[in-house]
Design an enzyme around this catalytic site. Sequence first.
Site, PDB file in Angstrom:
ATOM      1  N   CYS A 100       0.887  -1.100   0.118  1.00 50.49           N
ATOM      2  CA  CYS A 100       0.092  -0.026  -0.064  1.00 50.49           C
ATOM      3  C   CYS A 100       0.848   1.421   0.145  1.00 50.49           C
ATOM      4  O   CYS A 100       1.824   1.589   0.941  1.00 50.49           O
ATOM      5  CB  CYS A 100      -1.008   0.163   1.060  1.00 50.49           C
ATOM      6  N   GLY A 203      -0.132  -6.384 -12.023  1.00 45.57           N
ATOM      7  CA  GLY A 203       0.095  -5.087 -12.705  1.00 45.57           C
ATOM      8  C   GLY A 203      -0.223  -5.292 -14.212  1.00 45.57           C
ATOM      9  O   GLY A 203       0.371  -5.752 -15.177  1.00 45.57           O
ATOM     10  N   ARG A 227      -7.098  -3.465 -11.695  1.00 40.49           N
ATOM     11  CA  ARG A 227      -7.970  -2.374 -12.200  1.00 40.49           C
ATOM     12  C   ARG A 227      -8.610  -3.016 -13.650  1.00 40.49           C
ATOM     13  O   ARG A 227      -9.758  -2.617 -14.126  1.00 40.49           O
ATOM     14  CB  ARG A 227      -7.518  -1.227 -12.568  1.00 40.49           C
TER      15      ARG A 227
HETATM   16  C1  LIG Z   1      -8.505   1.624  -6.024  1.00 43.66           C
HETATM   17  C2  LIG Z   1      -7.435   0.824  -5.688  1.00 43.66           C
HETATM   18  C3  LIG Z   1      -7.571   0.354  -4.328  1.00 43.66           C
HETATM   19  C4  LIG Z   1      -6.596  -0.674  -4.100  1.00 43.66           C
HETATM   20  N1  LIG Z   1      -6.561  -1.396  -2.643  1.00 43.66           N
HETATM   21  C5  LIG Z   1      -5.730  -2.278  -2.361  1.00 43.66           C
HETATM   22  C6  LIG Z   1      -5.669  -2.963  -1.188  1.00 43.66           C
HETATM   23  O1  LIG Z   1      -6.547  -2.832  -0.597  1.00 43.66           O
HETATM   24  N2  LIG Z   1      -4.541  -3.903  -0.971  1.00 43.66           N
HETATM   25  C7  LIG Z   1      -3.683  -4.160  -1.790  1.00 43.66           C
HETATM   26  O2  LIG Z   1      -2.916  -4.835  -1.608  1.00 43.66           O
HETATM   27  N3  LIG Z   1      -3.673  -3.415  -3.023  1.00 43.66           N
HETATM   28  C8  LIG Z   1      -4.409  -2.519  -3.289  1.00 43.66           C
HETATM   29  N4  LIG Z   1      -4.446  -1.918  -4.652  1.00 43.66           N
HETATM   30  C9  LIG Z   1      -3.529  -2.193  -5.645  1.00 43.66           C
HETATM   31  C10 LIG Z   1      -4.191  -3.496  -6.634  1.00 43.66           C
HETATM   32  O3  LIG Z   1      -4.412  -4.653  -5.782  1.00 43.66           O
HETATM   33  C11 LIG Z   1      -2.974  -3.983  -7.518  1.00 43.66           C
HETATM   34  O4  LIG Z   1      -1.980  -4.494  -6.917  1.00 43.66           O
HETATM   35  C12 LIG Z   1      -2.597  -2.694  -8.477  1.00 43.66           C
HETATM   36  O5  LIG Z   1      -3.891  -1.997  -8.899  1.00 43.66           O
HETATM   37  C13 LIG Z   1      -1.913  -3.180  -9.610  1.00 43.66           C
HETATM   38  O6  LIG Z   1      -2.493  -4.035 -10.500  1.00 43.66           O
HETATM   39  P1  LIG Z   1      -3.296  -3.571 -12.036  1.00 43.66           P
HETATM   40  O7  LIG Z   1      -2.444  -2.593 -12.687  1.00 43.66           O
HETATM   41  O8  LIG Z   1      -3.678  -4.467 -12.705  1.00 43.66           O
HETATM   42  O9  LIG Z   1      -4.403  -2.596 -11.539  1.00 43.66           O
HETATM   43  C14 LIG Z   1      -5.646  -0.943  -5.009  1.00 43.66           C
HETATM   44  C15 LIG Z   1      -5.396  -0.470  -6.104  1.00 43.66           C
HETATM   45  C16 LIG Z   1      -6.489   0.626  -6.564  1.00 43.66           C
HETATM   46  C17 LIG Z   1      -6.410   1.134  -8.043  1.00 43.66           C
END
Ligand SMILES: Cc1cc2nc3c(=O)[nH]c(=O)nc-3n(C[C@H](O)[C@H](O)[C@H](O)COP(=O)(O)O)c2cc1C
Length: 327
Positions: A100, A203, A227
């Site tokens: 985080c 990611g 996302r």
């Molecule tokens: C709105 C939002 C909330 C997120 N909340 C968490 C969370 O509670 N715990 C966590 O480990 N990662 C959290 N993440 C990170 C995502 O789990 C993920 O690792 C990150 O978005 C990268 O993946 P992506 O590029 O496919 O979105 C959050 C990301 C976003 C955009």
Amino acid sequence: MMTLKALQLPLVVQSPMASCTDLPFRLMGRAHGMRFAFLEMISSEALVRNVPQTAELMRTVPEDRPLGAQLVGCDPQIMGEAAAKIEALGYDVVDMNLGCPVPKIVSKGGGSMLLREPHTAEQIFRCVVRAVKRIPVTVKMRLGFSDPSGHEAAAIARIAEACGVDAISVHGRTREQGYRGVADYEAIGRVKAAVTIPVIGNGDVVDAASALRLRAVSGCDGVMLGRGALGNPWIYHQIHAALSGAPVPPPPDAVARKAALLRHVELQVQHDSWPLGPLHRVACWYFQHLPGVAEYRHQVNRVRSVEELKMVIEAFPVARSDRHFEG
Ligand SMILES: Cc1cc2nc3c(=O)[nH]c(=O)nc-3n(C[C@H](O)[C@H](O)[C@H](O)COP(=O)(O)O)c2cc1C
């Protein structure tokens, strides 16, 4: 006992996302092939202190399985206590948040700050592994705090493995990058090479092609969606198909998107005591990239009731060319 091996490999995991991966989101996903999901992160302190809002975030139903819970915090004893509670509550995996980037969490020493505090991280891993008797324990991390090479994450991954952690997931960005730039799949591969426990890459997975690329470049054992799954529950079937070498189902047309969004609205009303707040967000997810979305977004932001929102959704223009998958 739930084991990671009991899940079908390669693992396709829905990541925890605060204010996004709530029960209605997960139920939509389950209806479209989502196999494993996480609750959004839970504060270990709030869980131990029985803060009512935390119980609200942890709401689930029997068909919402298997389901993991992720803890954020930096006090090893409290993390251990919270992990035991998660197991007792019947969740299938307990995960520790080392990714985080939010200042409120990082300034207290939690989330991605633990990448810079290997000693504290180790104590947390030991306390959690000791506290949990039956379910797998995992860690979700970023590549590093500011070093994008993956060496910081690899060092933490080795410590996690030595402490008895069952698997790790790696978001291919640093804390400093936030959500900017491109996830580095080669750097995830460096973390994968550092340990023998399963490594799940994360990611920028937005479709079957990006999932295949993540696996091919990093050599990871599974992929974690973030996302790319928002307003896009079809992605689970697409990625499962791609990873098993089957034909990838075509993307949904606008008619299917509209029907799915209306179903999501129903689920939000059914499972959320204040559905309109999250629905302002959810309603925009489903039509992103479609023509006419700018005006639609503007209207969504102004609605003051679920009924009004449904009318705005129904009125979204579905052009003939968007209906090409209709029979
Ligand atoms: C709105 C939002 C909330 C997120 N909340 C968490 C969370 O509670 N715990 C966590 O480990 N990662 C959290 N993440 C990170 C995502 O789990 C993920 O690792 C990150 O978005 C990268 O993946 P992506 O590029 O496919 O979105 C959050 C990301 C976003 C955009």
